[in-house]
Design an enzyme around this catalytic site. Sequence first.
Site, mmCIF file in Angstrom:
data_model
loop_
_atom_site.group_PDB
_atom_site.id
_atom_site.type_symbol
_atom_site.label_atom_id
_atom_site.label_comp_id
_atom_site.label_asym_id
_atom_site.label_seq_id
_atom_site.Cartn_x
_atom_site.Cartn_y
_atom_site.Cartn_z
ATOM 1 N N LEU A 146 0.845 -1.203 0.000
ATOM 2 C CA LEU A 146 0.000 0.000 0.000
ATOM 3 C C LEU A 146 0.882 1.255 0.000
ATOM 4 O O LEU A 146 0.654 2.197 -0.738
ATOM 5 C CB LEU A 146 -0.884 -0.026 1.262
ATOM 6 C CG LEU A 146 -1.831 1.139 1.511
ATOM 7 C CD1 LEU A 146 -2.938 1.176 0.456
ATOM 8 C CD2 LEU A 146 -2.468 1.024 2.907
ATOM 9 N N TRP A 204 8.546 -0.102 1.612
ATOM 10 C CA TRP A 204 8.271 -0.797 2.875
ATOM 11 C C TRP A 204 7.357 -2.002 2.687
ATOM 12 O O TRP A 204 6.387 -2.172 3.420
ATOM 13 C CB TRP A 204 7.681 0.176 3.918
ATOM 14 C CG TRP A 204 8.717 1.119 4.425
ATOM 15 C CD1 TRP A 204 8.852 2.421 4.107
ATOM 16 C CD2 TRP A 204 9.801 0.799 5.329
ATOM 17 N NE1 TRP A 204 9.963 2.938 4.737
ATOM 18 C CE2 TRP A 204 10.549 1.960 5.507
ATOM 19 C CE3 TRP A 204 10.195 -0.375 5.987
ATOM 20 C CZ2 TRP A 204 11.685 2.016 6.305
ATOM 21 C CZ3 TRP A 204 11.314 -0.323 6.793
ATOM 22 C CH2 TRP A 204 12.042 0.858 6.946
ATOM 23 N N GLU A 246 1.526 -0.990 9.723
ATOM 24 C CA GLU A 246 0.067 -1.241 9.664
ATOM 25 C C GLU A 246 -0.721 -0.150 10.402
ATOM 26 O O GLU A 246 -1.752 -0.417 11.015
ATOM 27 C CB GLU A 246 -0.257 -2.652 10.132
ATOM 28 C CG GLU A 246 0.444 -3.683 9.243
ATOM 29 C CD GLU A 246 -0.066 -5.084 9.371
ATOM 30 O OE1 GLU A 246 -1.255 -5.256 9.614
ATOM 31 O OE2 GLU A 246 0.742 -6.015 9.194
HETATM 32 N N1 CAA Z 1 -12.922 -0.854 6.501
HETATM 33 C C1 CAA Z 1 -13.650 -0.569 5.394
HETATM 34 N N2 CAA Z 1 -13.772 0.687 4.872
HETATM 35 C C2 CAA Z 1 -13.125 1.672 5.514
HETATM 36 C C3 CAA Z 1 -12.362 1.459 6.671
HETATM 37 C C4 CAA Z 1 -12.276 0.136 7.176
HETATM 38 N N3 CAA Z 1 -11.566 -0.140 8.260
HETATM 39 N N4 CAA Z 1 -11.828 2.628 7.081
HETATM 40 C C5 CAA Z 1 -12.257 3.564 6.216
HETATM 41 N N5 CAA Z 1 -13.050 2.987 5.265
HETATM 42 C C6 CAA Z 1 -13.748 3.642 4.176
HETATM 43 C C7 CAA Z 1 -14.608 4.791 4.694
HETATM 44 O O1 CAA Z 1 -15.873 4.332 5.086
HETATM 45 C C8 CAA Z 1 -14.671 5.707 3.495
HETATM 46 O O2 CAA Z 1 -15.646 5.217 2.601
HETATM 47 P P1 CAA Z 1 -16.613 6.227 1.750
HETATM 48 O O3 CAA Z 1 -15.700 7.071 0.926
HETATM 49 O O4 CAA Z 1 -17.490 5.324 0.933
HETATM 50 O O5 CAA Z 1 -17.364 7.028 2.753
HETATM 51 C C9 CAA Z 1 -13.322 5.519 2.847
HETATM 52 O O6 CAA Z 1 -12.795 4.273 3.317
HETATM 53 C C10 CAA Z 1 -12.322 6.626 3.192
HETATM 54 O O7 CAA Z 1 -12.233 6.692 4.607
HETATM 55 P P2 CAA Z 1 -11.591 7.958 5.335
HETATM 56 O O8 CAA Z 1 -12.261 9.213 4.847
HETATM 57 O O9 CAA Z 1 -11.608 7.694 6.795
HETATM 58 O O10 CAA Z 1 -10.109 7.942 4.750
HETATM 59 P P3 CAA Z 1 -8.859 8.856 5.079
HETATM 60 O O11 CAA Z 1 -8.199 9.219 3.814
HETATM 61 O O12 CAA Z 1 -9.213 9.947 6.041
HETATM 62 O O13 CAA Z 1 -7.858 7.804 5.804
HETATM 63 C C11 CAA Z 1 -6.894 6.555 7.599
HETATM 64 C C12 CAA Z 1 -8.164 7.129 6.940
HETATM 65 C C13 CAA Z 1 -7.387 5.848 8.834
HETATM 66 C C14 CAA Z 1 -5.921 7.653 8.007
HETATM 67 C C15 CAA Z 1 -6.218 5.572 6.627
HETATM 68 O O14 CAA Z 1 -5.653 6.232 5.524
HETATM 69 C C16 CAA Z 1 -5.159 4.722 7.301
HETATM 70 O O15 CAA Z 1 -5.456 3.737 7.966
HETATM 71 N N6 CAA Z 1 -3.851 5.097 7.125
HETATM 72 C C17 CAA Z 1 -2.760 4.238 7.600
HETATM 73 C C18 CAA Z 1 -2.333 3.324 6.506
HETATM 74 C C19 CAA Z 1 -1.510 2.164 7.018
HETATM 75 O O16 CAA Z 1 -1.853 1.534 8.016
HETATM 76 N N7 CAA Z 1 -0.433 1.852 6.303
HETATM 77 C C20 CAA Z 1 0.389 0.738 6.590
HETATM 78 C C21 CAA Z 1 0.475 -0.146 5.377
HETATM 79 S S1 CAA Z 1 1.033 -1.791 5.513
HETATM 80 C C22 CAA Z 1 2.589 -1.773 6.133
HETATM 81 O O17 CAA Z 1 2.794 -1.195 7.139
HETATM 82 C C23 CAA Z 1 3.709 -2.498 5.446
HETATM 83 C C24 CAA Z 1 3.710 -3.966 5.550
HETATM 84 O O18 CAA Z 1 4.175 -4.650 4.659
HETATM 85 C C25 CAA Z 1 3.204 -4.629 6.761
#
Ligand code: CAA
Length: 395
Positions: free
Chosen positions: A135, A166, A377
């Site tokens: 992602l 990452w 995550e």
């Molecule tokens: N499940 C399903 N849908 C979801 C959801 C969930 N948990 N969370 C949000 N959504 C949906 C919302 O309902 C919304 O839908 P609509 O547009 O239809 O209304 C849509 O997604 C957008 O939601 P937000 O407006 O809340 O989105 P945002 O842009 O404000 O972002 C955030 C929210 C929580 C900050 C999110 O971007 C986030 O979790 N960021 C962190 C990302 C992350 O964890 N990255 C790590 C990646 S993996 C990794 O670390 C590497 C690896 O290899 C392990």
Amino acid sequence: MTNPVDMLVGPNLTLTPEHEMIRQTARDFARKEIAPIAAHFDETGEFPFKTIKKMGALGLMGIEIPEEYGGAGLDTLSYVLGMVEISKVDAAHGTVMSVNNSLVCHGLHKFGAEAQKQKYLVPIAGGQQIGAYSLTEPMSGSDAGSMKSRAVRSGDHYVINGRKSWVTSAPVADIVVLFTMTAPEKRHKGITAFIVETGKPGFLRGKAEPKLGIRASATSEIVFEDYRCPVEDRLGEEGQGFKIAMDVLDAGRIGVAAQALGIAEAAYEASVAYATEREAFGSKIGEFQGIQFKIADMKTRIEASRLLIYSAALAKERCKTTGGRYTLESSMAKLFASETAMFCAHQAVQIHGGLGYSKELPVERYFRDAKITEIYEGTSEIQRLVIARNELGLR
Ligand code: CAA
């Protein structure tokens, strides 16, 4: 198997015999096969192929996936128990296990078409192959909706270009579940998920990420140069990618919480053992209040983490039949357990003094490994944001 909700009745939160069995299997394996090699693989940063393969044979790489799709057919609590035991001995093995189980298998099982499950899920859940999830990009981490990579439809293919960073397990993965933009003007609604085969032209492994901890897990950038992805390897619909990514992270965060609990327990047990052996000023150091308070705080936070994680596991299990989300439970478990891991590892180094800082003991490794659980995550700040938005009814 007994209904998992029945498992938590009674004052001692007694586990069912089935849950005890999976815990014991993972514990025995970790102690016998992983403990002797953990320090070496941490030191060299080599990937522990042999032990990861053996974990697959034991059913630990696709615990919740039904047997017909190559998994062990167990529940979320079983996954948590297995993750804790493996991570307690080596968090790097825990990382590979967690990404494979929740970020890859969970997503393929929930959102994959039948043909995709047969082709990709079966070997990944069975541990014959390794999966990765991608992602993050160099300029988009927490703000996952702002990615720059692109997939452009061209007949029966998508042409993918861009750079992702990452990516856990990317250097060794057979497939990557990739999130990329198909309609950039729509921001998060323009993101689409794809299953990418790492052996195909146009997929390149970029620079390895040099890491503080979980060094035996392999992490790198990946680069797409006109990678041609057949339409049948799109996961879900166009524009559904962000929701798939978030749904999968809800599952993943339970895995990271369990990994953090394993690290915290390891740090705590080492501290108790040392406090009852080491003498200073004519007493065992555990007789001093300064050490006792640390032990008390570690133990209390560990047991509180365990309750939050079990609660999240039960919430996920319920959602398998009722639908709905367990975002709140998952984020609270990840937030509290990861901060507990960091707290316990920090205290453990302090209790051990100079020895805690030495590579002669695994305590310094717990300290280095714990930190990532507060970052990947979703950072602790992102978990707080998710929890608060949920409680305040905000988006
Ligand atoms: N499940 C399903 N849908 C979801 C959801 C969930 N948990 N969370 C949000 N959504 C949906 C919302 O309902 C919304 O839908 P609509 O547009 O239809 O209304 C849509 O997604 C957008 O939601 P937000 O407006 O809340 O989105 P945002 O842009 O404000 O972002 C955030 C929210 C929580 C900050 C999110 O971007 C986030 O979790 N960021 C962190 C990302 C992350 O964890 N990255 C790590 C990646 S993996 C990794 O670390 C590497 C690896 O290899 C392990």
